[in-house]
Design an enzyme around this catalytic site. Structure first.
Site, PDB file in Angstrom:
ATOM      1  CE  LYS A 139     -19.175 -48.811 -18.662  1.00  0.00           C
ATOM      2  NZ  LYS A 139     -19.210 -48.090 -19.968  1.00  0.00           N
ATOM      3  CG  PHE A 154     -18.437 -48.588 -25.698  1.00  0.00           C
ATOM      4  CD1 PHE A 154     -18.366 -47.261 -26.067  1.00  0.00           C
ATOM      5  CD2 PHE A 154     -19.632 -49.273 -25.937  1.00  0.00           C
ATOM      6  CE1 PHE A 154     -19.444 -46.629 -26.680  1.00  0.00           C
ATOM      7  CE2 PHE A 154     -20.717 -48.646 -26.535  1.00  0.00           C
ATOM      8  CZ  PHE A 154     -20.617 -47.325 -26.913  1.00  0.00           C
ATOM      9  CE  LYS A 211     -35.175 -47.582 -29.202  1.00  0.00           C
ATOM     10  NZ  LYS A 211     -34.477 -47.374 -30.458  1.00  0.00           N
ATOM     11  CD  GLU A 231     -31.853 -47.688 -17.159  1.00  0.00           C
ATOM     12  OE1 GLU A 231     -31.678 -48.580 -18.003  1.00  0.00           O
ATOM     13  OE2 GLU A 231     -31.803 -46.486 -17.429  1.00  0.00           O
ATOM     14  CG  ASP A 232     -29.447 -51.149 -20.030  1.00  0.00           C
ATOM     15  OD1 ASP A 232     -29.898 -50.163 -19.422  1.00  0.00           O
ATOM     16  OD2 ASP A 232     -28.997 -51.069 -21.181  1.00  0.00           O
ATOM     17  NE  ARG A 281     -31.193 -51.173 -28.693  1.00  0.00           N
ATOM     18  CZ  ARG A 281     -30.922 -50.189 -27.841  1.00  0.00           C
ATOM     19  NH1 ARG A 281     -30.547 -50.476 -26.617  1.00  0.00           N
ATOM     20  NH2 ARG A 281     -31.030 -48.928 -28.199  1.00  0.00           N
ATOM     21  CG  ASP A 336     -22.198 -44.904 -18.326  1.00  0.00           C
ATOM     22  OD1 ASP A 336     -21.116 -44.833 -17.746  1.00  0.00           O
ATOM     23  OD2 ASP A 336     -22.293 -44.779 -19.557  1.00  0.00           O
TER      24      ASP A 336
HETATM   25  C1  PRP Z   1     -28.504 -46.249 -21.600  1.00  0.00           C
HETATM   26  C2  PRP Z   1     -28.991 -47.222 -20.553  1.00  0.00           C
HETATM   27  C3  PRP Z   1     -29.483 -46.308 -19.464  1.00  0.00           C
HETATM   28  C4  PRP Z   1     -28.582 -45.104 -19.578  1.00  0.00           C
HETATM   29  C5  PRP Z   1     -27.562 -45.151 -18.492  1.00  0.00           C
HETATM   30  O1  PRP Z   1     -29.598 -45.826 -22.344  1.00  0.00           O
HETATM   31  O2  PRP Z   1     -30.005 -48.056 -21.031  1.00  0.00           O
HETATM   32  O3  PRP Z   1     -30.821 -45.924 -19.673  1.00  0.00           O
HETATM   33  O4  PRP Z   1     -27.949 -45.179 -20.854  1.00  0.00           O
HETATM   34  O5  PRP Z   1     -26.628 -44.138 -18.641  1.00  0.00           O
HETATM   35  P1  PRP Z   1     -26.427 -42.943 -17.620  1.00  0.00           P
HETATM   36  O6  PRP Z   1     -26.273 -43.508 -16.247  1.00  0.00           O
HETATM   37  O7  PRP Z   1     -25.143 -42.333 -18.121  1.00  0.00           O
HETATM   38  O8  PRP Z   1     -27.563 -41.986 -17.762  1.00  0.00           O
HETATM   39  P2  PRP Z   1     -29.497 -45.011 -23.711  1.00  0.00           P
HETATM   40  O9  PRP Z   1     -29.716 -43.544 -23.446  1.00  0.00           O
HETATM   41  O10 PRP Z   1     -28.246 -45.383 -24.442  1.00  0.00           O
HETATM   42  O11 PRP Z   1     -30.780 -45.531 -24.476  1.00  0.00           O
HETATM   43  P3  PRP Z   1     -31.257 -47.048 -24.753  1.00  0.00           P
HETATM   44  O12 PRP Z   1     -31.684 -47.618 -23.426  1.00  0.00           O
HETATM   45  O13 PRP Z   1     -32.407 -46.896 -25.683  1.00  0.00           O
HETATM   46  O14 PRP Z   1     -30.087 -47.790 -25.333  1.00  0.00           O
END
Ligand code: PRP
Length: 182
Positions: A133, A154, A45, A101-102, A167, A105
């Site tokens: 990041k 964070f 999301k 993607e947002d 959010r 990580d």
């Molecule tokens: C977050 C973000 C990416 C992912 C990135 O999603 O939106 O999809 O983590 O992290 P990574 O590079 O370590 O895989 P999350 O799983 O928290 O779900 P959300 O998008 O519903 O918040």
């Protein structure tokens, strides 16, 4: 909003800085995808807000679809297994696909999703992230387009959550340690 603000250390990226970067990315993508009618893929999301702003900064015809994944143990350092929660509605074979993607990580989510999507034979597959990041990477992954490289903090807001909250903060903010460590 008042309650949320007290959980924040400081703003990392203001809504103005974000809007100007999103406009710049939209312009660039409009040039690069002109005539290709790309399929923009929102990874739910977290990406929802960035995605809707970015699409509206593109002045070429685009289509949209949505996908969702969940990862386990991403923060604990364990397996980091990623699972598909919601698949795309449309076939991407022969399409020009841009995954939005947002945040990038550990890289686990995008590594998993791009491997899966590439096996469906799109004409092209690229990734646009708002935040990168690099300090937390567990698998090598480079985005094709990015907005900001950020330090190992964070962050929440502009779609990014902690325990499904924050959010809807319009700025990207650093969360107080006492909130996520309690
Ligand atoms: C977050 C973000 C990416 C992912 C990135 O999603 O939106 O999809 O983590 O992290 P990574 O590079 O370590 O895989 P999350 O799983 O928290 O779900 P959300 O998008 O519903 O918040």
């Amino acid at each position: 909003m008042k309650g949320m603000r007290s959980d924040i250390v400081r703003i990392l990226l203001t809504r103005r800085e974000i809007a100007s970067k999103v406009a710049e990315l939209g312009k660039k993508l409009s040039r690069e995808y002109a005539g290709l009618e790309p399929l923009m893929v929102c990874v739910l999301k977290g990406s929802a807000i960035f995605f809707s702003d970015l699409c509206r900064q593109m002045d070429i015809p685009v289509q949209m679809d949505f996908i969702a994944a969940a990862s386990y143990g991403r923060h604990s350092g364990s397996s980091g297994e990623v699972r598909l929660i919601k698949d795309l509605d449309v076939s991407i074979e022969g399409r020009h696909v841009l995954v939005v993607e947002d945040i990038l990580d550990t890289g686990l989510t995008l590594h998993y999703l791009t491997e899966m999507l590439r096996s469906r034979k799109p004409a092209s597959l690229k990734v646009c992230v708002l935040l990168d990041k690099p300090g937390r990477r567990r698998v090598a992954f480079e985005p094709d387009y990015f907005g900001f490289v950020i330090p190992n903090e964070f962050v929440v807001g502009y779609g990014l959550d902690y325990a499904e909250m924050y959010r809807n903060l319009p700025d990207i903010c650093i969360l107080k340690e006492e909130i996520y460590k309690k």
